[in-house]
Design an enzyme around this catalytic site. Structure first.
Site, PDB file in Angstrom:
ATOM      1  N   HIS A  79       0.839  -1.203   0.000  1.00  0.00           N
ATOM      2  CA  HIS A  79       0.000   0.000   0.000  1.00  0.00           C
ATOM      3  C   HIS A  79       0.873   1.252   0.000  1.00  0.00           C
ATOM      4  O   HIS A  79       0.647   2.183  -0.783  1.00  0.00           O
ATOM      5  CB  HIS A  79      -0.917  -0.014   1.230  1.00  0.00           C
ATOM      6  CG  HIS A  79      -1.626   1.281   1.481  1.00  0.00           C
ATOM      7  ND1 HIS A  79      -2.905   1.530   1.034  1.00  0.00           N
ATOM      8  CD2 HIS A  79      -1.227   2.411   2.132  1.00  0.00           C
ATOM      9  CE1 HIS A  79      -3.256   2.755   1.394  1.00  0.00           C
ATOM     10  NE2 HIS A  79      -2.263   3.299   2.070  1.00  0.00           N
ATOM     11  N   GLU A  80       1.879   1.277   0.881  1.00  0.00           N
ATOM     12  CA  GLU A  80       2.750   2.452   0.960  1.00  0.00           C
ATOM     13  C   GLU A  80       3.569   2.612  -0.315  1.00  0.00           C
ATOM     14  O   GLU A  80       3.800   3.735  -0.785  1.00  0.00           O
ATOM     15  CB  GLU A  80       3.673   2.337   2.181  1.00  0.00           C
ATOM     16  CG  GLU A  80       2.955   2.244   3.515  1.00  0.00           C
ATOM     17  CD  GLU A  80       2.038   3.430   3.766  1.00  0.00           C
ATOM     18  OE1 GLU A  80       2.339   4.531   3.252  1.00  0.00           O
ATOM     19  OE2 GLU A  80       1.018   3.266   4.459  1.00  0.00           O
ATOM     20  N   HIS A  84       1.656   4.391  -3.019  1.00  0.00           N
ATOM     21  CA  HIS A  84       1.682   5.857  -2.966  1.00  0.00           C
ATOM     22  C   HIS A  84       2.865   6.390  -3.770  1.00  0.00           C
ATOM     23  O   HIS A  84       2.740   7.382  -4.510  1.00  0.00           O
ATOM     24  CB  HIS A  84       1.796   6.336  -1.520  1.00  0.00           C
ATOM     25  CG  HIS A  84       0.526   6.251  -0.746  1.00  0.00           C
ATOM     26  ND1 HIS A  84      -0.639   6.828  -1.177  1.00  0.00           N
ATOM     27  CD2 HIS A  84       0.229   5.654   0.450  1.00  0.00           C
ATOM     28  CE1 HIS A  84      -1.606   6.605  -0.287  1.00  0.00           C
ATOM     29  NE2 HIS A  84      -1.103   5.888   0.701  1.00  0.00           N
ATOM     30  N   GLU A 113      -5.772   7.258  -1.119  1.00  0.00           N
ATOM     31  CA  GLU A 113      -5.636   6.084  -0.260  1.00  0.00           C
ATOM     32  C   GLU A 113      -6.375   4.881  -0.846  1.00  0.00           C
ATOM     33  O   GLU A 113      -5.893   3.745  -0.774  1.00  0.00           O
ATOM     34  CB  GLU A 113      -6.161   6.398   1.142  1.00  0.00           C
ATOM     35  CG  GLU A 113      -5.360   7.436   1.908  1.00  0.00           C
ATOM     36  CD  GLU A 113      -3.948   6.986   2.232  1.00  0.00           C
ATOM     37  OE1 GLU A 113      -3.699   5.764   2.240  1.00  0.00           O
ATOM     38  OE2 GLU A 113      -3.102   7.854   2.485  1.00  0.00           O
TER      39      GLU A 113
END
Length: 423
Positions: free
Chosen positions: A278-279, A282, A358
């Site tokens: 997920h990070e 970004h 997000e």
């Protein structure tokens, strides 16, 4: 003017606080929609009754504190003007030195110290709630150290910015906002660069991830995504909190992949890998640079709007505040109020953009790992350990949430699983 200020504050503020209380504790619907009952997004399926009760209590009290204290700094700054404290701070700074490069930072220090002192009970109330509900594990002395560290770092940065700004206002009466914005660009980029390597380590200890096997797997994910990282950092947040987090920040050589040790201690390896994916998402989708672009656009609009509002405010009330003109440092509280109000107005838009980013990172992570069970498990564990409200009231979501609600995030993962299994 003093009497009107006191009377207005004593009438309007308590009424506002009452409305906030009624909304959060009486009017807002905190139930689970029927469509989600029994699904992985239903907290009853992964939280005990007691955990669910505590999460709702904790969220309500924190949200109440947040909304109730929004106007406090505005009230403080208006009071500083109305009661003549701002002019007194200015005179004190000028007695220390006739040079503005000294007198302006002295003024900023006095105003910052007063604001910190008056808002300290609010900060302590946040700490009390966090400790009472088992989120914070930080000792009072350690917490006070962080408070003082934050105060002095904030003062140094603000004193520098305000000194430069007021020199520009004095030199360029009608274009100072534009020159200030141009000067802000390299400053923001510099802060993005030094934050991970200079400022963050002042608060916590960062060290290389001890689990080398896990580090290798995370770096493999990073390599697949063309993230230029050669190590993963661990930070000892368990001394302060039971919450979990991970992030990728920094630019260029300051880029860091960071895991809180609480995340490592409480999640399974496959769950950690989903969080890191997920990070990484970004980074891959350039959200950091889009955030930078958004900040620059927002600051351009904010500075111009602030310039216009300040001209009007000083023409109308400057004499009552004992402020000569826009370049008078005694008018700094007005600038703070205007920028704060503009930020408040822009907050719903900023948070909506953040929630969309997000959600994109969630989709990227599940497509990268293809492990729905691990993804759902990680979000459920994050909810339990942080006592998060999976379905907050609408006003809370739109004014405070930079992420989709946990109910929305888990539902998206379940939908992905259904789509994947469908012919």
């Amino acid at each position: 003017m003093k009497k009107r200020f006191i009377k207005g504050t004593l009438i309007i503020y308590p009424l506002y606080v009452l409305l906030v209380w009624l909304y959060l504790f009486q009017w807002a619907d905190v139930g689970i929609p029927a469509a989600y009952e029994g699904t992985a997004a239903d907290p009853a399926t992964f939280m005990t009754d007691r955990e669910l009760e505590l999460s709702q209590e904790y969220s309500r009290y924190r949200n109440f504190l947040s909304f109730a204290t929004i106007p406090l700094e505005w009230i403080i700054y208006i009071g500083v003007l109305v009661f003549g404290l701002s002019h007194g701070f200015k005179k004190f700074g000028e007695r220390i030195s006739r040079f503005r490069i000294v007198s302006i930072p002295v003024y900023v220090l006095l105003l910052s110290a007063l604001t910190w002192f008056l808002t300290f009970p609010v900060d302590y109330a946040y700490r009390y709630l966090s400790v009472h509900y088992g989120i914070s594990t930080q000792s009072f002395s350690s917490w006070m150290r962080d408070e003082m560290l934050g105060f002095w770092i904030g003062f140094i940065i603000m004193a520098l910015l305000i000194t430069v700004l007021y020199m520009l206002i004095r030199r360029f009466e009608k274009r100072w906002w534009l020159y200030a914005w141009v000067g802000l660009i390299p400053f923001i980029v510099l802060m993005m660069y030094i934050q991970p390597v200079i400022i963050d380590p002042l608060y916590n200890d960062f060290y290389e991830l001890q689990n080398k096997e896990l580090e290798e797997k995370i770096l493999t994910l990073a390599e697949r995504a063309d993230v230029p990282a050669d190590r993963v950092y661990e930070v000892n947040m368990s001394e302060e909190t039971n919450s979990m987090n991970a992030y990728v920040n920094g630019i260029g050589s300051s880029l860091r992949i960071v895991l809180w040790d609480t995340t490592l201690n409480r999640l399974q390896e496959d769950e950690v890998l989903f969080i890191m994916a997920h990070e990484i998402g970004h980074y891959v989708m350039n959200h950091l640079y889009w955030n930078l672009f958004g900040l620059l656009v927002g600051s351009f609009i904010g500075l111009y709007a602030g310039y216009r509002i300040l001209r009007f405010a000083f023409r109308k009330w400057g004499d009552a505040w004992n402020v000569k003109d826009m370049s008078d440092i005694a008018g700094l509280p007005v600038l703070y109020i205007v920028l704060s109000l503009l930020t408040f107005v822009a907050t719903p838009v900023e948070l909506a953009i953040s929630r969309n980013a997000e959600a994109d990172a969630d989709r990227y992570a599940i497509e990268m790992t293809e492990d729905v069970d691990a993804a759902i498990g990680s979000f459920q564990e994050l909810t339990v350990n942080g006592l998060s409200d999976v379905n907050p009231p609408a006003l809370v979501k739109y004014m405070r949430y930079g992420h989709p609600t946990m109910m929305e995030r888990i539902h998206m993962l379940e939908s992905y699983n259904d789509e994947k299994s469908s012919p």
